[in-house]
Design an enzyme around this catalytic site. Structure first.
Site, PDB file in Angstrom:
ATOM      1  CB  SER A  79      -0.939  -0.002   1.207  1.00  0.00           C
ATOM      2  OG  SER A  79      -0.206  -0.167   2.407  1.00  0.00           O
TER       3      SER A  79
ATOM      4  CG  ASP B 231      -1.987   4.637   8.870  1.00  0.00           C
ATOM      5  OD1 ASP B 231      -0.779   4.384   9.019  1.00  0.00           O
ATOM      6  OD2 ASP B 231      -2.624   4.299   7.849  1.00  0.00           O
TER       7      ASP B 231
ATOM      8  CG  HIS C 138      -0.671   3.748   4.903  1.00  0.00           C
ATOM      9  ND1 HIS C 138      -1.087   2.928   5.931  1.00  0.00           N
ATOM     10  CD2 HIS C 138      -0.380   2.924   3.853  1.00  0.00           C
ATOM     11  CE1 HIS C 138      -1.053   1.668   5.532  1.00  0.00           C
ATOM     12  NE2 HIS C 138      -0.629   1.634   4.285  1.00  0.00           N
TER      13      HIS C 138
END
Length: 471
Positions: free
Chosen positions: A204, A447, A450
């Protein structure tokens, strides 16, 4: 140019000898010098830059964000590994590709984003490491696009749409020591991609870089000439006017694994199983691509050991052994190397470790904190967080140095280490409903892996662009 100048002088002299005036005398002095002046003006106008060179007049170095080294050289250390991204004292960047020179020659006009091409002649820094530098505030030129202008940004990257109150993280630009990063020119990049396939392969994090790359390009393509479609693990952005595609292929371990099906990613406590010697399972989809950008890291470090499948996932009775994480990672890198040496005939890039910022104590902050509510970069130039393993860097260098084809390593780790402020934190779509306990303490679900878009990964693509164009 010297020969041209001498030819001009001799031709002019011959003209005067062969064209006397009507009464037999030579041309009057005022007419001779007038004609000489006119021809000289034409020569200077057309060949001004070369005349500078002939007369020994140095070109002035333009100051500002577009200056950078003209001496782009390949690594002296190993002919098939772009060592400048791994070695602390590199020689960087080979000469500009013919396509860049052709485009500038065709247009005949300079724009702000094309200024860097001029510096290929004028800037005199002999060495420049694009990956060594500092972050500087640049509210004028950043961000490179607005989130609202790019419909391809996914919910896990759209921080502003999910309520992030500040935008400062969008306004930092990377300034290498001794030179500057060339501006991303979408029209030149699209010409470079004309008739080609470019593919990002990995997890990702690489998907985020893929989306950033598409956002940097798509504005120059009319709506009817662009599209994005997904087919299982493959997502394809098509630029019809250029007969080009920019693609993303989901393979978090690069080798075949039990996480290749994205539908199963939300299952908790699922053991990671990677199949040994399975590079061709995914590699079949990579064949024919002209530019490959690999990454893999985050999925490997979720524990000290990994389960390695020696047979097939289809077998009812599976033979599985445990392997130390770094040994397993080396196995994957060697598989990539073998595949690249066998099948790839064009450009190969490998993006380095993307750092996480899960412990604010790493940079002197609260021992219970993380990237949540961080709004400024880390200023300590020697900072290196606990989430990035230098042993992995050495492993990659060791394996890729044996490659038979060039592999360019994009060393984005150190420059990204400074950016504790650029993560999505809590400002993203939450795929799993949050508990009351998490809602009461956002640090628990922030998070810190990311990145927001626009943001840090646009810089990664500026670095990729510089390497692609000057090769």
């Amino acid at each position: 140019m010297k020969q041209l100048f001498y030819l001009f002088l001799s031709s002019f002299s011959l003209f005067l000898r062969k064209h006397p005036s009507r009464n037999g005398s030579r041309l009057p002095p005022f007419l001779s010098f007038g004609l000489f002046g006119f021809i000289l003006f034409v020569v200077v106008f057309i060949y001004g830059e070369d005349l500078h060179y002939f007369l020994g007049i140095p070109e002035q170095k333009q100051l500002g964000a577009t200056a950078f080294s003209s001496n782009f050289q390949q690594s002296k250390y190993h002919p098939h590994l772009d060592q400048n991204s791994l070695n602390p004292h590199p020689t960087l960047l080979p000469n500009p590709s013919p396509i860049a020179a052709q485009l500038i020659a065709k247009t005949g006009t300079k724009t702000k984003t094309d200024d860097y091409v001029d510096h290929l002649r004028g800037v005199q820094e002999e060495y420049c490491d694009l990956f060594s530098g500092r972050w500087v505030w640049d509210e004028t030129n950043r961000p490179l696009y607005e989130a609202s202008e790019c419909p391809y940004i996914q919910q896990q990257h759209s921080c502003q749409a999910h309520g992030r109150p500040d935008k400062d993280y969008q306004s930092w630009t990377w300034q290498p020591h001794g030179c500057s990063l060339p501006s991303f020119n979408a029209s030149i990049m699209l010409e470079k991609l004309r008739g080609k396939r470019m593919m990002f392969i990995g997890d990702s994090i690489n998907r985020g870089q893929f989306i950033s790359f598409v956002c940097l390009l798509h504005r120059l393509i009319p709506d009817h000439g662009k599209s994005m479609t997904s087919f299982g693990s493959l997502t394809v952005f098509r630029a019809e006017p250029y007969n080009a595609t920019v693609e993303f292929y989901w393979a978090p371990f690069l080798l075949e694994s039990n996480f290749d099906n994205r539908a199963t990613l939300l299952k908790k406590k699922k053991k990671r199983i990677v199949r040994k010697g399975s590079i061709n399972t995914h590699g079949e989809y990579w064949k024919g691509a002209d530019i490959l950008v690999f990454n893999t890291y985050i999925w490997w470090i979720r524990g000290s050991k990994l389960q390695i499948l020696l047979g097939s996932f289809e077998e009812e009775k599976k033979e599985i052994v445990e392997m130390q994480t770094e040994d397993a990672y080396r196995m994957a890198m060697e598989s990539i190397l073998e595949w690249v040496d066998k099948y790839n005939k064009t450009r190969v890039f490998f993006t380095g470790m993307s750092p996480s910022h899960g412990r604010s104590s790493d940079w002197g902050g609260d021992k219970d904190g993380n990237c949540y509510n961080q709004t400024t970069p880390i200023e300590d130039p020697s900072y290196w967080g606990t989430g990035s393993r230098k042993s992995i860097m050495r492993l990659i260098e060791d394996v890729f140095s044996r490659s038979k084809v060039p592999i360019t390593f994009l060393n984005i780790t150190q420059l990204s280490e400074f950016r504790k402020d650029a993560h999505t934190s809590i400002y993203k779509n939450q795929w799993i409903p949050l508990t009351p306990k998490q809602l009461a303490n956002p640090v628990q679900y922030a998070d810190c892996v990311h990145w927001c878009l626009p943001g840090l990964q646009d810089t990664w693509n500026e670095l990729l662009y510089a390497k692609l164009l000057h090769s």
